[in-house]
Write a protein that holds these residues in place. Structure first.
Motif, PDB file in Angstrom:
ATOM      1  N   ARG A 192       0.819  -1.200   0.000  1.00 26.74           N
ATOM      2  CA  ARG A 192       0.000   0.000   0.000  1.00 26.74           C
ATOM      3  C   ARG A 192       0.861   1.262   0.000  1.00 26.74           C
ATOM      4  N   LEU A 193       1.971   1.218   0.742  1.00 25.76           N
ATOM      5  CA  LEU A 193       2.843   2.393   0.766  1.00 25.76           C
ATOM      6  C   LEU A 193       3.506   2.604  -0.590  1.00 25.76           C
ATOM      7  N   ASP A 240       1.998   1.868  -3.379  1.00 27.90           N
ATOM      8  CA  ASP A 240       0.906   2.486  -4.146  1.00 27.90           C
ATOM      9  C   ASP A 240       0.838   3.989  -3.871  1.00 27.90           C
ATOM     10  N   VAL A 241       0.983   4.340  -2.593  1.00 24.47           N
ATOM     11  CA  VAL A 241       0.927   5.754  -2.217  1.00 24.47           C
ATOM     12  C   VAL A 241       2.026   6.524  -2.945  1.00 24.47           C
ATOM     13  N   ARG A 287       3.419   5.767  -5.679  1.00 18.56           N
ATOM     14  CA  ARG A 287       3.160   5.831  -7.123  1.00 18.56           C
ATOM     15  C   ARG A 287       2.077   6.853  -7.446  1.00 18.56           C
ATOM     16  N   THR A 288       0.978   6.837  -6.694  1.00 18.67           N
ATOM     17  CA  THR A 288      -0.111   7.742  -7.042  1.00 18.67           C
ATOM     18  C   THR A 288       0.291   9.194  -6.811  1.00 18.67           C
ATOM     19  N   LEU A 289       1.216   9.416  -5.858  1.00 19.11           N
ATOM     20  CA  LEU A 289       1.701  10.781  -5.642  1.00 19.11           C
ATOM     21  C   LEU A 289       2.881  11.087  -6.559  1.00 19.11           C
ATOM     22  N   ARG A 290       3.215  10.135  -7.398  1.00 20.84           N
ATOM     23  CA  ARG A 290       4.279  10.292  -8.396  1.00 20.84           C
ATOM     24  C   ARG A 290       5.601  10.739  -7.761  1.00 20.84           C
ATOM     25  N   LEU A 291       5.963  10.079  -6.662  1.00 24.09           N
ATOM     26  CA  LEU A 291       7.266  10.352  -6.057  1.00 24.09           C
ATOM     27  C   LEU A 291       8.347   9.754  -6.950  1.00 24.09           C
ATOM     28  N   ARG A 350      13.005   9.767  -4.060  1.00 23.26           N
ATOM     29  CA  ARG A 350      12.132  10.179  -2.967  1.00 23.26           C
ATOM     30  C   ARG A 350      11.397   8.995  -2.347  1.00 23.26           C
ATOM     31  N   ARG A 387      11.917   8.694   1.430  1.00 25.79           N
ATOM     32  CA  ARG A 387      10.786   9.081   2.276  1.00 25.79           C
ATOM     33  C   ARG A 387       9.948   7.910   2.739  1.00 25.79           C
ATOM     34  N   ILE A 388      10.015   6.799   2.005  1.00 28.23           N
ATOM     35  CA  ILE A 388       9.147   5.683   2.372  1.00 28.23           C
ATOM     36  C   ILE A 388       9.939   4.424   2.707  1.00 28.23           C
ATOM     37  N   PRO A 441      12.705   4.875   5.839  1.00 24.77           N
ATOM     38  CA  PRO A 441      12.059   4.973   7.147  1.00 24.77           C
ATOM     39  C   PRO A 441      11.260   3.726   7.513  1.00 24.77           C
ATOM     40  N   ALA A 442      10.623   3.108   6.516  1.00 27.21           N
ATOM     41  CA  ALA A 442       9.830   1.916   6.825  1.00 27.21           C
ATOM     42  C   ALA A 442      10.717   0.761   7.256  1.00 27.21           C
ATOM     43  N   LEU A 473      -2.330   2.596 -11.732  1.00 25.55           N
ATOM     44  CA  LEU A 473      -1.579   1.695 -10.858  1.00 25.55           C
ATOM     45  C   LEU A 473      -1.578   0.278 -11.400  1.00 25.55           C
ATOM     46  N   PRO A 483       0.658   6.163 -13.410  1.00 21.36           N
ATOM     47  CA  PRO A 483      -0.114   7.165 -12.663  1.00 21.36           C
ATOM     48  C   PRO A 483      -0.056   8.529 -13.361  1.00 21.36           C
ATOM     49  N   MET A 515      -5.063   8.976  -6.095  1.00 18.14           N
ATOM     50  CA  MET A 515      -5.919   7.951  -5.504  1.00 18.14           C
ATOM     51  C   MET A 515      -5.971   8.100  -3.986  1.00 18.14           C
ATOM     52  N   PHE A 545      -6.932   5.722  -0.882  1.00 15.27           N
ATOM     53  CA  PHE A 545      -7.107   4.288  -0.686  1.00 15.27           C
ATOM     54  C   PHE A 545      -8.123   3.985   0.410  1.00 15.27           C
ATOM     55  N   ALA A 587      -3.298   2.016   6.618  1.00 16.17           N
ATOM     56  CA  ALA A 587      -2.098   1.499   5.964  1.00 16.17           C
ATOM     57  C   ALA A 587      -1.532   2.491   4.956  1.00 16.17           C
ATOM     58  N   LEU A 604       1.823   7.405   6.506  1.00 21.26           N
ATOM     59  CA  LEU A 604       3.134   7.022   7.016  1.00 21.26           C
ATOM     60  C   LEU A 604       3.141   7.282   8.515  1.00 21.26           C
ATOM     61  N   TRP A 615       5.299   7.255  10.758  1.00 21.25           N
ATOM     62  CA  TRP A 615       6.421   7.965  11.378  1.00 21.25           C
ATOM     63  C   TRP A 615       6.418   9.456  11.046  1.00 21.25           C
ATOM     64  N   ARG A 616       5.511   9.882  10.188  1.00 16.38           N
ATOM     65  CA  ARG A 616       5.430  11.306   9.843  1.00 16.38           C
ATOM     66  C   ARG A 616       4.255  11.955  10.546  1.00 16.38           C
ATOM     67  N   GLY A 651       3.285  14.476  -1.149  1.00 16.32           N
ATOM     68  CA  GLY A 651       3.248  14.522  -2.612  1.00 16.32           C
ATOM     69  C   GLY A 651       3.745  15.830  -3.207  1.00 16.32           C
ATOM     70  N   ARG A 686      -4.042  14.931   1.835  1.00 15.62           N
ATOM     71  CA  ARG A 686      -2.797  14.655   1.129  1.00 15.62           C
ATOM     72  C   ARG A 686      -3.029  14.653  -0.384  1.00 15.62           C
TER      73      ARG A 686
END
Ligand code: ADP
Ligand code: MG
Lengths: 249, 268
Positions: free
Chosen positions: A141-142, A144-145, A147-151, A155, A159-160, A163-164, B69, B87, B93, B95, B100, B103, B105-106, B115, B161
């Motif tokens: 899911r992270l 996906d996040v 990708r959808t935010l086009r990082l 990044r 950012r993901i 830290p994860a 996606l 995308p 999107m 979800f 889930a 993040l 930790w943020r 974003g 977001r």
């Protein structure tokens, strides 16, 4: 309460040895070990040996944290890399680092840098393995996040992914510190007169059991303190709890 | 978020999505299993479209295709005239599983800023975050961590977001499905309020027929196996909508009946 057992053991040990019931030539009573410890701390080489070992262990752990962390992230991120190197890594990993000691000794000679190299090598594996696992285990899911935010790829990692995986990395670093301590002490026993391991062997050869026991006690204390320190370093809930834990709405 | 004309959108701004003959196969027990087949649909810019259908029919799959996606196995998917190959920059999107998707930790504010890439200056980034949090009514929670939020707040953070990047298209998968009725009604109105100001095109999935009718200009029913468009029903309800009056209006009840018939008995 957790002190009950050790205290009971020490008291029994003391009573048995001073009453002469337990009479092994090289098993001094605890009080005598305590005295030896005090003497060694005051005007022996123990502080210097301790500093040497601790320095090697800390540097080795730091190296392992950086190298193992970096390789772990790379391995976790690139499945192709994982497939190609996983087998060789698994093979290398199963060779006990202690078994490599004679080779290192022959190739590099005795000395702190050889000690450090062996300790860092051995300590790198746990960091690498846990970090790679943490990276590969970043929830879909992270991703996906991201990708959808086009990082961008950078990044997404910064950012993901990193830290994860940080909690896994720190768990690996904790294991690494203890592995580094083990390997360092053994290396010192085998190859150099320096450090706690060197002191242990010296006491053994000088037939000085109280001093030897004092060194054993210090080795144990270093292990405990190292674990405590690293646990403190791991901020609880580094990755936090997921959202919604506070209630349904 | 800012003035609507700011982003050159109007309710009559042409076609957003254009889908023809879209089919999706997903890996199943025996090779590719056809999940969606022959999906034809259009979404006008500024329109709100609700997607309903029984569980497992392929609603999430369709939304993932719209969001780039998941690639369509066959068929054409275009957004504002351009083929969707990943995308798209216009769409974001939201979800279903908000817990889930944040993040942990943020902080809330840093989640909302996720974003906003390096192109924006720091001041502009801060302004966007503040605005987005204000839109969802969480202006004072920016410093909290997700774990300190309730489910409804966490979902609002996820919406903020998405809004922070000022998308032209918002894709939402059962956005309020896990929330209690009152929170859900409140968030529905928050969403409608935002859409009224920004004219964002919204495609959302829901399992709740009433939610679909209340929010949408058009309800698309997916049905069959593999899933395809079984019904495309304009709601013909005036805006702004009202939690009580809209739901009591005659066209609402008629559409409700039609959808109920189709989904419960399976005969359109
Ligand atoms: N990643 C996947 N791989 C394989 N099959 C999937 C995957 N995701 C969903 N499916 C299957 O596709 C079908 C449609 O799923 P989905 O789109 O999630 O349905 P809905 O959202 O309408 O409940 C289901 O049968 C599901 O089992
Ligand atoms: Mg779904």
């Amino acid at each position: 309460m957790s002190l009950v057992v050790p205290v009971a053991v020490l008291v029994t040990w003391q009573l048995l040895t001073s009453a002469g019931v337990l009479d092994l030539e090289f098993l001094p009573p605890p009080v005598e070990i305590g005295r030896a410890l005090a003497v060694e701390v005051m005007d022996g080489e123990l502080p210097v040996d301790l500093a040497h070992t601790v320095a090697v262990v800390l540097i080795a752990t730091a190296v392992a944290g950086v190298v193992g962390g970096g390789l772990g992230v790379a391995l976790g991120l690139v499945p192709a890399l994982r497939i190609h190197v996983a087998a060789s890594f698994d093979f290398l990993r199963t060779i006990p680092a202690i078994a490599l000691m004679p080779i290192a000794l022959l190739l590099l000679g005795p000395g702190p840098s050889t000690e450090l190299l062996l300790a860092a090598y051995a300590a790198t594996w746990p960091v690498l393995v846990t970090t790679a696992g943490g990276v590969a285990g970043v929830p879909d899911r992270l991703r996906d996040v991201a990708r959808t935010l086009r990082l961008s790829a950078a990044r997404t990692v910064g950012r993901i992914v990193v830290p994860a995986a940080a909690a896994s990395w720190l768990a690996g670093a904790r294991v690494a510190a203890i592995v580094a301590l083990h390997v360092t002490v053994v290396a010192e026993m085998v190859m150099s007169p320096a450090g706690l391991g060197g002191g242990l062997v010296e006491s053994l050869q000088g037939l000085n059991p109280p001093r030897m026991w004092a060194y054993v006690v210090v080795c144990g204390l270093v292990g405990i303190l190292l674990q405590g320190l690293l646990r403190r370093l791991v901020p609880l809930g580094l990755t936090g709890r997921p959202a919604g834990a506070a209630g349904p709405s | 978020m800012t003035a609507p004309d700011d982003r050159a959108r109007s309710p009559a701004g042409g076609t957003a999505y254009h889908l023809r003959g879209v089919g999706v196969g997903l890996p199943g027990r025996a090779g590719l299993r056809c999940v969606l087949k022959d999906v034809d649909a259009d979404v006008a810019a500024g329109e709100i479209v609700g997607v309903v259908g029984r569980s497992g029919v392929g609603k999430t799959t369709l939304l993932r295709v719209l969001g780039g996606l998941l690639p369509a196995t066959v068929g054409t998917v275009r957004l504002f005239g351009r083929p969707v190959t990943g995308p798209p920059p216009e769409a974001v999107m939201v979800f279903q599983d908000y817990a889930a998707a944040l993040l942990p930790w943020r902080t809330v504010a840093r989640n909302v800023a996720l974003g906003l890439g390096g192109r924006l200056r720091a001041g502009e980034r801060r302004r966007r975050v503040t605005e987005a949090l204000e839109l969802v009514g969480l202006a004072d929670r920016g410093g909290d961590h997700p774990a300190q939020l309730s489910g409804g707040m966490a979902q609002r953070v996820q919406i903020a977001r998405a809004l922070a990047v000022q998308p032209r298209v918002l894709l939402m998968d059962e956005p309020f499905g896990a929330l209690d009725a009152l929170t859900r009604a409140a968030l529905q109105d928050v969403l409608l309020g935002i859409q009224e100001r920004t004219h964002t095109t919204i495609v959302f999935v829901t399992h709740d027929l009433d939610e679909a009718l209340y929010l949408a200009d058009r309800v698309v029913v997916l049905g069959g196996e593999p899933g395809t468009v079984a019904l495309d029903l304009p709601t013909e309800l005036p805006r702004p909508r009202h939690q009580l009056r809209t739901r009591e209006a005659e066209p609402y009840l008629r559409s409700r009946h039609r959808l109920g018939e189709l989904l419960v008995s399976g005969t359109p």
